[in-house]
Design a protein around this motif. Structure first.
Motif, PDB file in Angstrom:
ATOM      1  N   GLY A 187       6.394   3.890   7.234  1.00  0.00           N
ATOM      2  CA  GLY A 187       5.661   2.720   6.811  1.00  0.00           C
ATOM      3  C   GLY A 187       5.699   1.592   7.815  1.00  0.00           C
ATOM      4  N   TYR A 207      -1.757   2.520   1.896  1.00  0.00           N
ATOM      5  CA  TYR A 207      -1.155   2.128   3.176  1.00  0.00           C
ATOM      6  C   TYR A 207      -2.158   2.354   4.306  1.00  0.00           C
ATOM      7  CZ  TYR A 207       1.993   2.869   7.249  1.00  0.00           C
ATOM      8  OH  TYR A 207       2.598   2.859   8.484  1.00  0.00           O
ATOM      9  N   GLN A 208      -2.816   3.494   4.309  1.00  0.00           N
ATOM     10  CA  GLN A 208      -3.798   3.776   5.356  1.00  0.00           C
ATOM     11  C   GLN A 208      -4.935   2.754   5.346  1.00  0.00           C
ATOM     12  OE1 GLN A 208      -4.790   7.826   4.308  1.00  0.00           O
ATOM     13  NE2 GLN A 208      -3.176   8.691   5.606  1.00  0.00           N
ATOM     14  N   SER A 260       3.111  -4.778   3.242  1.00  0.00           N
ATOM     15  CA  SER A 260       3.900  -3.608   3.630  1.00  0.00           C
ATOM     16  C   SER A 260       3.208  -2.349   3.130  1.00  0.00           C
ATOM     17  CB  SER A 260       5.326  -3.692   3.080  1.00  0.00           C
ATOM     18  OG  SER A 260       5.322  -3.898   1.679  1.00  0.00           O
ATOM     19  N   GLY A 261       3.546  -1.241   3.759  1.00  0.00           N
ATOM     20  CA  GLY A 261       2.964   0.038   3.381  1.00  0.00           C
ATOM     21  C   GLY A 261       3.955   1.155   3.600  1.00  0.00           C
ATOM     22  N   THR A 262       3.791   2.225   2.837  1.00  0.00           N
ATOM     23  CA  THR A 262       4.686   3.378   2.926  1.00  0.00           C
ATOM     24  C   THR A 262       3.942   4.641   2.531  1.00  0.00           C
ATOM     25  OG1 THR A 262       6.724   4.377   2.057  1.00  0.00           O
ATOM     26  CG2 THR A 262       5.487   2.973   0.557  1.00  0.00           C
ATOM     27  N   TYR A 263       4.403   5.774   3.042  1.00  0.00           N
ATOM     28  CA  TYR A 263       3.866   7.069   2.631  1.00  0.00           C
ATOM     29  C   TYR A 263       4.653   7.669   1.465  1.00  0.00           C
ATOM     30  CZ  TYR A 263       0.390   7.970   6.290  1.00  0.00           C
ATOM     31  OH  TYR A 263      -0.738   7.956   7.059  1.00  0.00           O
ATOM     32  N   SER A 304       4.340  -0.573  12.798  1.00  0.00           N
ATOM     33  CA  SER A 304       5.220   0.525  12.392  1.00  0.00           C
ATOM     34  C   SER A 304       6.568   0.441  13.105  1.00  0.00           C
ATOM     35  CB  SER A 304       4.560   1.888  12.649  1.00  0.00           C
ATOM     36  OG  SER A 304       4.239   2.046  14.014  1.00  0.00           O
ATOM     37  N   THR A 325       0.099   7.657  10.955  1.00  0.00           N
ATOM     38  CA  THR A 325      -0.160   6.225  11.052  1.00  0.00           C
ATOM     39  C   THR A 325       0.829   5.606  12.027  1.00  0.00           C
ATOM     40  OG1 THR A 325      -0.984   6.155   8.774  1.00  0.00           O
ATOM     41  CG2 THR A 325      -0.326   4.069   9.766  1.00  0.00           C
ATOM     42  N   GLY A 375       0.837  -1.198   0.000  1.00  0.00           N
ATOM     43  CA  GLY A 375       0.000   0.000   0.000  1.00  0.00           C
ATOM     44  C   GLY A 375       0.865   1.238   0.000  1.00  0.00           C
ATOM     45  N   ILE A 376       0.533   2.189  -0.873  1.00  0.00           N
ATOM     46  CA  ILE A 376       1.265   3.444  -0.936  1.00  0.00           C
ATOM     47  C   ILE A 376       0.322   4.569  -0.526  1.00  0.00           C
ATOM     48  CG2 ILE A 376       2.535   5.054  -2.406  1.00  0.00           C
ATOM     49  CD1 ILE A 376       3.372   2.726  -4.145  1.00  0.00           C
TER      50      ILE A 376
END
Length: 499
Positions: free
Chosen positions: A423, A342-343, A432-435, A409, A404, A337-338
């Protein structure tokens, strides 16, 4: 001849279109590179843009992605003064308004219609700043000047051209059909002084022998008394340049062994994150339209950025994609998720201040043990650091609202400058996720990321985009009357041919 730059008159021309998506943005990018190659200090300018595909400038401002590409065509850094008004749609009737790079407010269409004329001084100010060190400014309109129902208070087309005293050339797209009617019809609905401001026109996206349209050019010239500047043949590599309009996102791209699947959510934003995958030989990028299930053979499901995270989460669920994603995860598939994506992957999204709509909290998809709180404060910064899993360098930009945090995290995806974690990664390593946007334009990070899936990167992204800009410039040089175009702009033949 155009507006003032340090007290001097700067040669300039405005490219307007017979409609939206007729190719204005790429034509301007190509012209920027063409004239930059001939030794001119060129600057792009678009007074008003509407797009959720934004770029972040070095000083933390936002502009349309197309203007960032045009700046690349000029070989200069992007500036907020290249696109002083950016509209970022949040709903069908309202948009966030960015002025000179910063959030001005969220307005409904009717409210913006009443206020846009008030923004003209800011637009003129930015135009003057942008022009100050230029030998030539190439301005892009928005939509079409034929939309006379929007003429009152216009700052995007003829309203700006009149305020800055710009000559105009008209771009028409023959591929969509009715090209003669679109040019002659534009002439018919304009006011006499607006017709006089248009000095020439050209036909874009011609398939086949351009010589076959010479009679058409003469017919348009006879009916409008505008000068025909040429016929631009279809340029296939245009599809490889960053797209600005979400309407351009369709279908599958590539035939590589690794399949990346992206659900096209209703308020998809900063979808240029996908652009490198469109060019990567080892990857198949599949863009899943509403009403179509997520395929079961994906290696990676990528949830993109969103201009309205809670609304798009509900949209995602309404398509049944949450069920498909659960099956994908159960089969051992990976999820990334970007930003807004991500959110969505967290446990909850809270909007206590009503940033995106009525205050409240909704449950997320629950793949990451994190929670997001939306805030009115917006982060727009360049970002650089290291990918934790591979150690590869990363660079990009952040453009989001919200914080987040949560147990996952504590296992960040990135460590940014100053050892700032960004992220999260799930305990099973699948999610995985990142801003950070723009990660995959970096060759080193993209190679490391794809290597984890057994795919070898074969792309040098920035170099390939630069090569396409060079090819586009040469394509336009062969198709258009560049001497006449520069004379319309108020330049000299010496400028046109670099002598």
């Amino acid at each position: 001849m155009s507006a003032v730059g340090n007290g001097r008159r700067v040669p300039a021309v405005m490219v307007q279109g017979t409609g939206s998506n007729v190719g204005k943005s790429l034509i301007v990018a190509g012209l920027c590179r063409l004239f930059a190659n001939r030794g001119l200090a060129v600057r792009p300018f678009k007074p008003q843009n509407m797009s959720n595909n934004a770029a972040v400038t070095g000083d933390g401002g936002e502009i349309g992605r197309a203007q960032a590409l045009q700046a690349m065509g000029c070989r200069v850094a992007p500036s907020v003064h290249m696109n002083p008004v950016l509209l970022k749609p949040e709903t069908d009737t309202g948009a966030q308004v960015i002025v000179q790079g910063k959030r001005y407010g969220t307005l409904r269409a009717r409210e913006y219609g009443k206020q846009k004329a008030l923004l003209l001084p800011k637009v003129i100010e930015s135009y003057s700043i942008n022009s100050a060190e230029a030998d030539l400014v190439i301005v892009e309109g928005a939509g079409s000047p034929a939309e006379i129902n929007l003429r009152a208070g216009d700052i995007a087309n003829m309203g700006f051209a009149g305020a800055a005293d710009l000559p105009v050339i008209l771009c028409a797209d023959i591929d969509r059909g009715g090209v003669i009617a679109s040019v002659v019809g534009t002439h018919a609905v304009l006011e006499p002084e607006e017709r006089q401001r248009i000095r020439g026109f050209f036909i874009n996206r011609f398939r086949g022998d351009p010589g076959l349209f010479q009679d058409g050019l003469r017919e348009i010239e006879a009916r409008t008394r505008w000068q025909g500047l040429g016929v631009v043949p279809w340029f296939a590599d245009a599809a490889k340049l960053p797209a600005e309009d979400a309407l351009d996102l369709a279908g599958g791209l590539g035939d590589g062994d690794m399949k990346i699947v992206v659900p096209v959510i209703s308020r998809i934003a900063n979808f240029d994150d996908l652009d490198p995958f469109r060019l990567e030989p080892g990857v198949t990028l599949e863009l899943i339209q509403p009403g179509t299930p997520l395929p079961g053979d994906a290696d990676l499901v990528l949830l993109p950025g969103s201009k309205s995270t809670i609304g798009d989460l509900k949209f995602f669920q309404s398509q049944g994609w949450d069920i498909d994603l659960k099956a994908h995860h159960r089969r051992g598939g990976h999820i990334l998720g970007i930003c807004g994506g991500y959110q969505m992957l967290g446990r909850t999204i809270s909007d206590p201040d009503g940033v995106e709509g009525p205050p409240g909290t909704v449950e997320g998809l629950g793949y990451l043990d994190v929670e997001t709180v939306l805030t009115s404060q917006k982060s727009t910064v360049a970002a650089s650091g290291t990918h934790v899993a591979s150690g590869a360098p990363v660079s990009g930009y952040e453009i989001h609202v919200g914080r987040t945090q949560g147990p996952d995290s504590g296992s960040p995806m990135m460590l940014l400058a100053g050892a700032r974690p960004d992220g999260a990664v799930s305990t099973d390593g699948q999610v995985s996720g990142t801003y950070v946007h723009g990660l995959f334009t970096g060759d080193a990070f993209r190679a490391a990321y794809l290597d984890a899936f057994g795919t070898r990167s074969q792309l040098t992204y920035d170099r390939d985009i630069d090569r396409i800009l060079e090819d586009l410039a040469e394509h336009l040089a062969k198709s258009l009357d560049i001497d006449a175009l520069l004379q319309i702009a108020g330049g000299s033949r010496e400028h046109a041919f670099g002598v």
